[in-house]
Design a protein around this motif. Structure first.
Motif, PDB file in Angstrom:
ATOM      1  N   THR A  40      42.566  37.487  43.620  1.00  0.00           N
ATOM      2  CA  THR A  40      42.793  37.044  44.984  1.00  0.00           C
ATOM      3  C   THR A  40      42.392  38.192  45.899  1.00  0.00           C
ATOM      4  O   THR A  40      43.070  39.219  45.947  1.00  0.00           O
ATOM      5  CB  THR A  40      44.273  36.668  45.211  1.00  0.00           C
ATOM      6  OG1 THR A  40      44.622  35.610  44.306  1.00  0.00           O
ATOM      7  CG2 THR A  40      44.486  36.193  46.641  1.00  0.00           C
ATOM      8  N   VAL A  41      41.291  38.018  46.600  1.00  0.00           N
ATOM      9  CA  VAL A  41      40.651  39.126  47.305  1.00  0.00           C
ATOM     10  C   VAL A  41      40.837  39.008  48.816  1.00  0.00           C
ATOM     11  O   VAL A  41      40.680  37.934  49.395  1.00  0.00           O
ATOM     12  CB  VAL A  41      39.144  39.175  46.985  1.00  0.00           C
ATOM     13  CG1 VAL A  41      38.458  40.309  47.750  1.00  0.00           C
ATOM     14  CG2 VAL A  41      38.919  39.340  45.482  1.00  0.00           C
ATOM     15  N   PRO A 171      51.491  42.938  52.477  1.00  0.00           N
ATOM     16  CA  PRO A 171      52.393  43.806  51.712  1.00  0.00           C
ATOM     17  C   PRO A 171      52.458  43.475  50.225  1.00  0.00           C
ATOM     18  O   PRO A 171      52.969  44.280  49.443  1.00  0.00           O
ATOM     19  CB  PRO A 171      53.758  43.574  52.386  1.00  0.00           C
ATOM     20  CG  PRO A 171      53.627  42.274  53.105  1.00  0.00           C
ATOM     21  CD  PRO A 171      52.196  42.159  53.508  1.00  0.00           C
ATOM     22  N   ASP A 172      51.912  42.319  49.827  1.00  0.00           N
ATOM     23  CA  ASP A 172      51.961  41.928  48.416  1.00  0.00           C
ATOM     24  C   ASP A 172      50.726  42.352  47.624  1.00  0.00           C
ATOM     25  O   ASP A 172      50.539  41.922  46.482  1.00  0.00           O
ATOM     26  CB  ASP A 172      52.152  40.414  48.290  1.00  0.00           C
ATOM     27  CG  ASP A 172      51.074  39.618  49.022  1.00  0.00           C
ATOM     28  OD1 ASP A 172      50.299  40.227  49.799  1.00  0.00           O
ATOM     29  OD2 ASP A 172      51.011  38.390  48.826  1.00  0.00           O
ATOM     30  N   LEU A 173      49.887  43.185  48.190  1.00  0.00           N
ATOM     31  CA  LEU A 173      48.710  43.660  47.458  1.00  0.00           C
ATOM     32  C   LEU A 173      49.128  44.410  46.192  1.00  0.00           C
ATOM     33  O   LEU A 173      50.071  45.204  46.206  1.00  0.00           O
ATOM     34  CB  LEU A 173      47.861  44.587  48.322  1.00  0.00           C
ATOM     35  CG  LEU A 173      47.034  43.958  49.455  1.00  0.00           C
ATOM     36  CD1 LEU A 173      46.328  45.055  50.246  1.00  0.00           C
ATOM     37  CD2 LEU A 173      46.024  42.954  48.904  1.00  0.00           C
ATOM     38  N   ASP A 174      48.413  44.153  45.104  1.00  0.00           N
ATOM     39  CA  ASP A 174      48.632  44.892  43.856  1.00  0.00           C
ATOM     40  C   ASP A 174      47.724  46.114  43.761  1.00  0.00           C
ATOM     41  O   ASP A 174      48.113  47.133  43.174  1.00  0.00           O
ATOM     42  CB  ASP A 174      48.342  43.990  42.643  1.00  0.00           C
ATOM     43  CG  ASP A 174      49.238  42.773  42.597  1.00  0.00           C
ATOM     44  OD1 ASP A 174      50.459  42.935  42.720  1.00  0.00           O
ATOM     45  OD2 ASP A 174      48.702  41.650  42.438  1.00  0.00           O
ATOM     46  N   MET A 287      34.587  45.493  40.962  1.00  0.00           N
ATOM     47  CA  MET A 287      35.202  44.270  40.436  1.00  0.00           C
ATOM     48  C   MET A 287      34.220  43.507  39.555  1.00  0.00           C
ATOM     49  O   MET A 287      34.614  42.896  38.553  1.00  0.00           O
ATOM     50  CB  MET A 287      35.674  43.383  41.588  1.00  0.00           C
ATOM     51  CG  MET A 287      36.739  44.004  42.466  1.00  0.00           C
ATOM     52  SD  MET A 287      37.445  42.836  43.656  1.00  0.00           S
ATOM     53  CE  MET A 287      38.470  41.821  42.565  1.00  0.00           C
ATOM     54  N   LEU A 288      32.941  43.532  39.909  1.00  0.00           N
ATOM     55  CA  LEU A 288      31.927  42.868  39.093  1.00  0.00           C
ATOM     56  C   LEU A 288      31.681  43.638  37.802  1.00  0.00           C
ATOM     57  O   LEU A 288      31.357  43.043  36.766  1.00  0.00           O
ATOM     58  CB  LEU A 288      30.625  42.738  39.883  1.00  0.00           C
ATOM     59  CG  LEU A 288      30.708  41.930  41.185  1.00  0.00           C
ATOM     60  CD1 LEU A 288      29.376  41.967  41.918  1.00  0.00           C
ATOM     61  CD2 LEU A 288      31.132  40.498  40.906  1.00  0.00           C
ATOM     62  N   ALA A 289      31.862  44.958  37.855  1.00  0.00           N
ATOM     63  CA  ALA A 289      31.630  45.788  36.667  1.00  0.00           C
ATOM     64  C   ALA A 289      32.746  45.637  35.642  1.00  0.00           C
ATOM     65  O   ALA A 289      32.486  45.635  34.427  1.00  0.00           O
ATOM     66  CB  ALA A 289      31.493  47.257  37.082  1.00  0.00           C
ATOM     67  N   PHE A 294      40.821  43.482  37.144  1.00  0.00           N
ATOM     68  CA  PHE A 294      41.308  42.947  38.422  1.00  0.00           C
ATOM     69  C   PHE A 294      41.703  41.468  38.347  1.00  0.00           C
ATOM     70  O   PHE A 294      42.289  40.954  39.288  1.00  0.00           O
ATOM     71  CB  PHE A 294      40.221  43.127  39.482  1.00  0.00           C
ATOM     72  CG  PHE A 294      39.702  44.528  39.578  1.00  0.00           C
ATOM     73  CD1 PHE A 294      40.457  45.516  40.204  1.00  0.00           C
ATOM     74  CD2 PHE A 294      38.487  44.889  39.015  1.00  0.00           C
ATOM     75  CE1 PHE A 294      39.997  46.819  40.284  1.00  0.00           C
ATOM     76  CE2 PHE A 294      38.008  46.189  39.095  1.00  0.00           C
ATOM     77  CZ  PHE A 294      38.777  47.161  39.727  1.00  0.00           C
ATOM     78  N   LYS A 295      41.412  40.825  37.246  1.00  0.00           N
ATOM     79  CA  LYS A 295      41.656  39.389  37.115  1.00  0.00           C
ATOM     80  C   LYS A 295      43.126  39.048  37.353  1.00  0.00           C
ATOM     81  O   LYS A 295      44.031  39.658  36.793  1.00  0.00           O
ATOM     82  CB  LYS A 295      41.230  38.917  35.728  1.00  0.00           C
ATOM     83  CG  LYS A 295      41.290  37.421  35.543  1.00  0.00           C
ATOM     84  CD  LYS A 295      40.754  37.018  34.169  1.00  0.00           C
ATOM     85  CE  LYS A 295      40.790  35.513  33.982  1.00  0.00           C
ATOM     86  NZ  LYS A 295      40.267  35.138  32.641  1.00  0.00           N
TER      87      LYS A 295
END
Length: 413
Positions: A40-41, A171-174, A287-289, A294-295
């Motif tokens: 979720t970006v 604020p919910d960013l991981d 993220m592509l690498a 990040f999934k």
């Protein structure tokens, strides 16, 4: 927390200082990038700053720290692009004389933009390090205040305001993914974000050609140098003040190759509908690498700059179409008879392919004297459509041969 060059209080003071002088950029949900990456970006659009990058934050915080006497004397900086423009822009706004030393190889448009902001621009040296030496020499001779692009506590604190804003908005960013050049941006964001939310993970990303922090932290000696699309983070020497922060608080640094940086620039343009320079797209490239890292996470991307040359952007987008087989080139060799080119064109039209370019030659030595060679570039809907077109041409007996940037390939079957 160990003692570092800056604290969360420094970043909070910087936030108050730059308020109303620097744009509070939006943190925008990116559903199509989320679909691309499996996370979720959200994207922090620092490319919306007047000079196109995050550098304005640190520049304003540094300039506002000067005494009246220092303002009168003026400032000097070395930069090949974004830092130069940010210092020049805000120095003029604040009535401070500015001198910028740029490498002779600096893009002409960036040098002209810096002049347009009212700065005295001096082109000196082949590299940024030669420019830095010249800038320090002029600073000593003329009594100017040196504004370092990343090894300065005021600059680092200014860049760190991005971290405060991101966690206020989400604020919910991981995780927050931050491109790394000299380290001013990631060190400032890390201090702010870890103070506000200790559980958050800060992930750094460097161009694989410039693994400066990776080498410093892991005691490796990977080669550094080369032509990169991410010239904004192409730094050979790490910042002395940012290094301890990154070493202690950033668990890993992802190295990204040039094709992934190109893919990320293209994805920002086509999926997010925004401009990203190579350095600005580095976080998405990470993220592509390493998608599994990040999934399923809530990820904040710092799009730190959008100053990409239009010609380079066009080239990147066309190259991505070629990689996806949506643009394909091929050669057909046949007897030279009237109407042959028209028949091929009609057949491609019936297959739904759009012809972009045709080269018609009778002079290649590998073509019979009574023959003709036609090189055709077409646009298709996707890779499967391209395959259908080539299979149909082969079934018609035309024996198309794929052409790519490296060679003439085998005939399509």
């Amino acid at each position: 927390m160990a003692e570092y060059a800056i604290t969360i209080d420094d970043v909070k003071r910087a936030a108050a200082t730059i308020q109303g002088q620097v744009l509070r950029t939006p943190l925008v949900p990116a559903p199509r990038l989320s679909q691309l990456t499996g996370a979720t970006v959200c994207v922090k659009h620092e490319n919306m700053q007047p000079t196109g990058s995050f550098k304005e934050r640190g520049a304003v915080n540094k300039l506002e720290s000067l005494t009246a006497e220092e303002r009168k004397r003026g400032v000097i900086a070395m930069s090949a692009g974004n830092h130069a423009q940010a210092v020049a822009y805000h120095a003029r706004r604040l009535g401070i004389p500015a001198t910028i030393v740029m490498p002779e190889s600096a893009p002409l448009v960036k040098a002209e933009n810096t002049r347009a902001y009212g700065a005295r621009v001096i082109l000196h040296g082949e590299t940024l390090y030669e420019s830095a030496d010249k800038a320090r020499q002029i600073a000593a001779e003329e009594g100017l205040v040196f504004v370092h692009p990343y090894d300065d506590p005021n600059v680092m604190a200014g860049q760190g305001t991005i971290g405060i804003e991101m966690l206020e908005d989400a604020p919910d960013l991981d995780q927050i993914i931050v491109p790394i050049g000299g380290g001013g941006l990631i060190s400032g964001i890390t201090i702010a974000a870890k103070a506000l939310k200790p559980s958050i993970e800060i992930v750094g990303v460097e161009a694989a050609l410039y693994p400066s922090f990776h080498n410093a932290i892991h005691h490796e000696d990977r080669p550094i140098g080369g032509a990169t699309l991410a010239e904004g983070i192409a730094v050979k020497t790490v910042g002395k003040l940012p290094l301890p922060i990154v070493r202690d608080l950033v668990p890993d640094i992802v190295l990204v190759d040039e094709p992934l940086i190109e893919r990320a620039v293209n994805a920002y343009a086509t999926l997010q509908r925004t401009m990203a320079e190579g350095a600005g797209a580095a976080g998405l490239a990470a993220m592509l690498a390493e998608p599994e890292r990040f999934k399923g996470k809530r990820v904040g991307l710092v799009l730190c700059g959008g100053n990409i040359d239009a010609r380079i952007l066009a080239s990147v987008m066309v190259r991505e179409l070629e990689r996806d087989d949506r643009i394909a080139s091929f050669r057909i060799t046949s007897d030279d008879r009237p109407g042959f080119l028209g028949r091929v064109a009609s057949r491609l039209g019936s297959l739904g392919a759009n012809i972009l370019e045709v080269s018609h030659s009778r002079l290649f030595l590998d073509v019979p004297a009574k023959g003709v060679s036609i090189d055709i570039t077409i646009e298709t809907r996707d890779r499967m459509h391209t395959l259908v077109v080539f299979e149909a041409l082969a079934a018609d007996g035309l024996a198309p041969q794929r052409i790519d940037s490296r060679r003439l390939s085998e005939a399509a079957n």
